[in-house]
Design a protein around this motif. Structure first.
Motif, PDB file in Angstrom:
ATOM      1  N   HIS A   1       0.823  -1.214   0.000  1.00  0.00           N
ATOM      2  CA  HIS A   1       0.000   0.000   0.000  1.00  0.00           C
ATOM      3  C   HIS A   1       0.852   1.256   0.000  1.00  0.00           C
ATOM      4  O   HIS A   1       2.040   1.220   0.320  1.00  0.00           O
TER       5      HIS A   1
ATOM      6  N   HIS B   1      -6.025  -2.204   2.707  1.00  0.00           N
ATOM      7  CA  HIS B   1      -5.903  -0.946   1.961  1.00  0.00           C
ATOM      8  C   HIS B   1      -4.708  -0.987   1.023  1.00  0.00           C
ATOM      9  O   HIS B   1      -3.634  -1.446   1.390  1.00  0.00           O
TER      10      HIS B   1
ATOM     11  N   HIS C   1       4.369   6.915   3.228  1.00  0.00           N
ATOM     12  CA  HIS C   1       5.141   5.669   3.197  1.00  0.00           C
ATOM     13  C   HIS C   1       4.558   4.686   2.193  1.00  0.00           C
ATOM     14  O   HIS C   1       3.433   4.854   1.712  1.00  0.00           O
TER      15      HIS C   1
ATOM     16  N   MET D   1       4.076   0.446   2.007  1.00  0.00           N
ATOM     17  CA  MET D   1       4.121  -0.772   2.822  1.00  0.00           C
ATOM     18  C   MET D   1       4.433  -1.968   1.939  1.00  0.00           C
ATOM     19  O   MET D   1       3.833  -2.146   0.880  1.00  0.00           O
TER      20      MET D   1
ATOM     21  N   TYR E   1       8.583   0.576  10.872  1.00  0.00           N
ATOM     22  CA  TYR E   1       8.827   1.555   9.818  1.00  0.00           C
ATOM     23  C   TYR E   1      10.312   1.866   9.777  1.00  0.00           C
ATOM     24  O   TYR E   1      10.919   2.173  10.805  1.00  0.00           O
TER      25      TYR E   1
ATOM     26  N   GLU F   1       7.112   0.913   5.387  1.00  0.00           N
ATOM     27  CA  GLU F   1       6.518   0.086   6.436  1.00  0.00           C
ATOM     28  C   GLU F   1       6.759  -1.359   6.021  1.00  0.00           C
ATOM     29  O   GLU F   1       6.393  -1.763   4.922  1.00  0.00           O
TER      30      GLU F   1
END
Ligand SMILES: [Fe+2]
Length: 305
Positions: free
Chosen positions: A145, A189, A204, A206, A245, A255
């Motif tokens: 994400h 998400h 960020h 992920m 993170y 992340e």
């Protein structure tokens, strides 16, 4: 419709440092550079999903959203155009650079370049993590994400849901910031947004590993190599992701996660949370004092600066 976060591109003066960071810490596979020398990283059978281009400052270059088929891309572009979005067809040069069968793109109302494609090139059974990560969770959940910083939460919510068609997952309204989360596949998400007035950018990206030990080893490698951990290991309230993170050679954060929740649209009920974490995710001194990822004044993108 779009079905995944297919790839992401950044620009950074420190792009070459991503060769070592991407392999040694993240565990991605380094592949041949782009025509501009971009460092390209691979996470699965797709030839590459993350590109760091040379640039004079750190910035999000593009987010690449994938449709499953040519028909879906064509109808999605038609939907955007009907909503008044100025979508530009990508030429053969852009197709070759991104390694996709077809591509179109537009600049969203906040100045972020959104790319739309299908048919990303892939070479099955050839992914080899240089530090032995067994697998990244991708497949029908896409790369992972991305979290955009937008100047206005409600305006961005309207655009990403009504125009781009992202499905609302939930909201985290904490005392310091409100985040909204959206899905386009089973991943809880693929997009989240957070508002910082007057600013735009990316907080960020992920990346999710399939084995918890590969997350633990990443923490060990950060400590051993002096790579800053910006948020300690913790579990998120909404997607239940266990993650930490990590600071990158650029101002974007990664992340690094494991065990994210999968959404079933038939039964999904959106909740609202007052904290992003069940436990952990303590911010380091650097995380407290630094900007929230890559952010620039919104006007600097709108004039093409
Ligand atoms: Fe995240």
């Amino acid at each position: 419709m779009i079905n995944e976060l297919s790839y992401v591109g950044f620009r950074s003066p420190n792009y070459l440092e991503w060769e070592a960071f991407g392999q040694d810490i993240i565990g991605a596979e380094l592949v041949a550079p782009g025509s501009d020398g971009a460092v390209r990283l691979r996470f699965d059978e797709v030839n590459y999903r993350l590109a760091i281009h040379p640039g004079i400052r750190d910035e999000l270059a593009y987010a690449g959203w994938g449709a499953n088929t040519e028909e879906e891309l064509v109808s999605y572009v038609a939907r955007l155009r009907a909503a008044g979005v100025d979508v530009i067809e990508g030429d053969s040069e852009l197709r070759a650079e991104r390694q996709v069968a077809a591509i179109a793109w537009f600049v969203d109302p906040f100045g972020l370049r959104q790319e739309l494609s299908w048919g990303k090139y892939a070479t099955p059974t050839t992914f080899r993590s240089p530090r032995g990560v067994r697998a990244f969770v991708t497949g029908d959940q896409g790369l992972g994400h991305v979290v955009f910083v937008v100047p206005d939460l409600q305006e961005a919510h309207e655009f990403y849901t009504k125009v781009m068609g992202f499905k609302y997952s939930d909201e985290i309204a904490s005392p310091t910031a409100t985040f909204r989360f959206y899905h386009v596949n089973g991943r809880h998400h693929s997009l989240a947004i957070v508002a910082v007035p007057g600013m735009v950018g990316c907080n960020h990206v992920m990346l999710e590993v399939a084995d918890f030990d590969d997350l633990g080893k990443a923490i060990d490698l950060c400590v051993k190599n002096g790579v800053d951990i910006l948020r300690s290991l913790g579990r998120h309230t909404n997607d239940k992701m266990l993650s930490f993170y990590v600071a990158t050679p650029s101002s974007i954060q990664i992340e690094y996660g494991y065990g994210g929740f999968v959404v079933d649209d038939e039964t999904w009920v959106a909740r609202t949370y007052e904290s992003p974490t069940v436990w952990g995710h303590a911010r380091s001194a650097r995380a407290v004092s630094n900007p929230p990822g890559i952010v620039v004044p919104v006007e600097s993108l709108k004039v093409g600066a």
